[in-house]
Design a protein around this motif. Structure first.
Motif, short mmCIF file in Angstrom:
data_model
loop_
_atom_site.label_atom_id
_atom_site.label_comp_id
_atom_site.label_asym_id
_atom_site.label_seq_id
_atom_site.Cartn_x
_atom_site.Cartn_y
_atom_site.Cartn_z
N VAL A 78 49.11 56.77 25.63
CA VAL A 78 49.40 57.19 27.00
C VAL A 78 49.63 58.70 27.03
CG1 VAL A 78 51.04 56.93 28.92
CG2 VAL A 78 50.45 54.95 27.50
N VAL A 79 49.12 59.35 28.07
CA VAL A 79 49.37 60.78 28.26
C VAL A 79 50.84 60.98 28.61
CG1 VAL A 79 48.78 62.82 29.63
CG2 VAL A 79 47.00 61.15 29.04
N VAL A 80 51.51 61.87 27.88
CA VAL A 80 52.94 62.06 28.12
C VAL A 80 53.16 62.72 29.48
CG1 VAL A 80 53.45 62.27 25.65
CG2 VAL A 80 53.05 64.33 27.00
N LYS A 81 54.30 62.45 30.05
CA LYS A 81 54.63 63.07 31.33
C LYS A 81 55.03 64.53 31.12
CE LYS A 81 55.45 59.15 34.24
NZ LYS A 81 56.11 58.73 35.50
N LEU A 82 55.00 65.27 32.19
CA LEU A 82 55.38 66.68 32.12
C LEU A 82 56.85 66.81 31.77
CD1 LEU A 82 53.55 67.91 35.34
CD2 LEU A 82 52.75 68.07 33.00
N SER A 83 57.16 67.85 31.02
CA SER A 83 58.53 68.06 30.56
C SER A 83 58.93 69.51 30.80
CB SER A 83 58.63 67.74 29.06
OG SER A 83 59.82 68.25 28.51
N VAL A 84 59.97 69.70 31.59
CA VAL A 84 60.47 71.06 31.83
C VAL A 84 60.98 71.66 30.53
CG1 VAL A 84 62.20 72.44 33.04
CG2 VAL A 84 61.00 70.61 34.25
N ARG A 85 61.64 70.85 29.71
CA ARG A 85 62.17 71.36 28.44
C ARG A 85 61.04 71.87 27.55
NH1 ARG A 85 62.11 69.41 23.65
NH2 ARG A 85 61.48 67.33 24.35
N ARG A 86 59.98 71.09 27.41
CA ARG A 86 58.86 71.52 26.58
C ARG A 86 58.17 72.74 27.18
NH1 ARG A 86 55.84 65.85 24.81
NH2 ARG A 86 57.32 65.25 23.18
N MET A 87 58.09 72.78 28.50
CA MET A 87 57.48 73.94 29.15
C MET A 87 58.28 75.20 28.87
SD MET A 87 57.91 76.14 31.91
CE MET A 87 58.94 75.30 33.10
N LEU A 88 59.61 75.10 28.94
CA LEU A 88 60.46 76.26 28.69
C LEU A 88 60.35 76.73 27.23
CD1 LEU A 88 63.65 75.24 30.71
CD2 LEU A 88 61.96 77.00 31.31
N ARG A 169 50.05 72.79 31.73
CA ARG A 169 50.02 71.61 32.60
C ARG A 169 50.88 71.84 33.85
NH1 ARG A 169 51.93 66.65 29.49
NH2 ARG A 169 50.67 65.40 30.91
N VAL A 170 52.03 72.47 33.67
CA VAL A 170 52.87 72.76 34.83
C VAL A 170 52.22 73.84 35.69
CG1 VAL A 170 55.14 73.57 35.58
CG2 VAL A 170 54.96 72.07 33.59
N CYS A 171 51.59 74.83 35.05
CA CYS A 171 50.88 75.87 35.81
C CYS A 171 49.80 75.25 36.68
CB CYS A 171 50.26 76.88 34.85
SG CYS A 171 51.43 78.02 34.11
N ALA A 172 49.10 74.24 36.16
CA ALA A 172 48.05 73.59 36.94
C ALA A 172 48.61 73.01 38.23
CB ALA A 172 47.38 72.50 36.11
N LEU A 173 49.82 72.47 38.16
CA LEU A 173 50.45 71.92 39.37
C LEU A 173 50.82 73.01 40.36
CD1 LEU A 173 52.98 69.08 38.49
CD2 LEU A 173 50.83 68.91 39.73
N GLU A 222 58.54 70.28 40.48
CA GLU A 222 59.23 69.13 39.88
C GLU A 222 59.72 68.18 40.97
OE1 GLU A 222 62.59 68.16 36.46
OE2 GLU A 222 62.64 70.09 37.51
N ILE A 223 60.12 68.72 42.10
CA ILE A 223 60.56 67.88 43.22
C ILE A 223 59.36 67.23 43.90
CG2 ILE A 223 61.61 67.93 45.52
CD1 ILE A 223 63.44 70.18 44.46
N THR A 224 58.33 68.03 44.16
CA THR A 224 57.15 67.53 44.88
C THR A 224 56.39 66.48 44.08
OG1 THR A 224 56.92 69.68 45.98
CG2 THR A 224 55.01 68.22 46.03
N TYR A 225 56.31 66.69 42.77
CA TYR A 225 55.54 65.78 41.91
C TYR A 225 56.46 65.10 40.90
CZ TYR A 225 51.75 68.66 43.80
OH TYR A 225 50.89 69.34 44.64
N SER A 226 57.57 64.60 41.39
CA SER A 226 58.58 64.02 40.49
C SER A 226 58.04 62.87 39.66
CB SER A 226 59.79 63.55 41.30
OG SER A 226 59.40 62.59 42.27
N ASP A 227 57.04 62.15 40.17
CA ASP A 227 56.48 61.01 39.44
C ASP A 227 55.70 61.45 38.20
OD1 ASP A 227 54.70 62.14 41.41
OD2 ASP A 227 53.28 60.55 40.90
N LEU A 228 55.33 62.73 38.12
CA LEU A 228 54.57 63.22 36.98
C LEU A 228 55.47 63.78 35.87
CD1 LEU A 228 51.62 65.08 38.77
CD2 LEU A 228 51.75 62.70 38.03
N PHE A 229 56.77 63.92 36.17
CA PHE A 229 57.71 64.48 35.21
C PHE A 229 58.53 63.37 34.56
CE2 PHE A 229 56.64 68.20 37.62
CZ PHE A 229 56.84 69.27 36.77
N GLU A 230 58.96 63.64 33.33
CA GLU A 230 59.80 62.67 32.63
C GLU A 230 61.23 62.73 33.14
OE1 GLU A 230 61.07 65.29 28.69
OE2 GLU A 230 59.36 63.92 28.55
#
Length: 230
Positions: A78-88, A169-173, A222-230
């Motif tokens: 499964v493709v992992v969900k977006l992670s703010v921690r990993r992005m930072l 991935r976050v930039c794409a959003l 993260e708010i708008t696309y909350s379903d895509l984030f872990e």
């Protein structure tokens, strides 16, 4: 899973089947054509690429090592969900390296790459007009590669490439936000202008501002696309 690979890119010279599959899937995961949480079917991908399952398994292993996919009980890969921690984490590493690159660029920079960067900016403007987000992201990456190559820092950029997928991935959003692409283009222009002037202080400030753009945008997506984030 309906794998979104409408046109397979031609295989690169000496590229193995596993490497090609990993490259194609990585690109589609980063530009979000393959959504976070989506299951990847080994059989479907093997059929799509006209290969056995072995190179697909090898590609999955490479993507798992990059933190882009995970193996889950009852679901498979499964493709992992977006992670703010990993992005930072990725942004921190990228900033440390790319600020050094742009500082080096101001000391010595190949004119050929300045011209290439300006051409890439022109192409990004055209991508904005076409609303071509996938093309825009590709050109964005090529812009930063040209900067590193022109500064003689290709190896340093290779280190960035290993880390930046979670940031990309976050930039794409964020590109779905009105005016965001135009902001990125303006920031690229500021970077090139500073490098051409040999103004290291201005170039570093422009690059830092550019790389911090994601911090200004992440809360909203993260708010708008909350379903895509872990």
């Amino acid at each position: 899973m309906d794998l979104v690979l409408p046109t397979l890119a031609p295989a690169r010279s000496q590229e193995s089947a596993a490497a090609r599959i990993e490259r194609e899937l990585r690109g589609r995961i980063i530009d979000l054509s393959i959504k976070p949480g989506e299951r990847l079917s080994e059989a479907e991908i093997a059929e799509r690429f006209q290969v056995s399952r072995q190179p697909v398994r090898e590609a999955f292993i490479a993507l798992m090592r990059a933190g882009l996919v995970d193996v889950q009980p009852q679901r498979g890969t499964v493709v992992v969900k977006l992670s703010v921690r990993r992005m930072l984490d990725a942004r921190f590493i990228r900033e440390a390296i790319e600020l050094a690159i742009v500082r080096r660029a101001c000391e010595h920079f190949d004119r050929h790459y300045l011209d290439r960067m300006r051409k890439l900016i022109d192409e990004q403007m055209l991508a904005v007009d076409r609303n071509d987000k996938e093309g825009f992201l590709h050109l964005d990456n090529m812009f930063h590669i040209a900067l590193a190559d022109g500064a003689g820092c290709s190896a340093a950029w290779a280190a960035v490439e290993m880390q930046k997928a979670h940031m990309d991935r976050v930039c794409a959003l964020t590109l779905h936000s009105p005016g965001r692409s135009e902001v990125v283009v303006d920031q690229h222009i500021a970077i090139v202008d500073a490098v051409e002037a040999g103004d290291a202080e201005r170039a570093v400030a422009a690059m830092s501002h550019h790389l911090n753009e994601i911090l200004r945008a992440v809360a909203g997506v993260e708010i708008t696309y909350s379903d895509l984030f872990e």
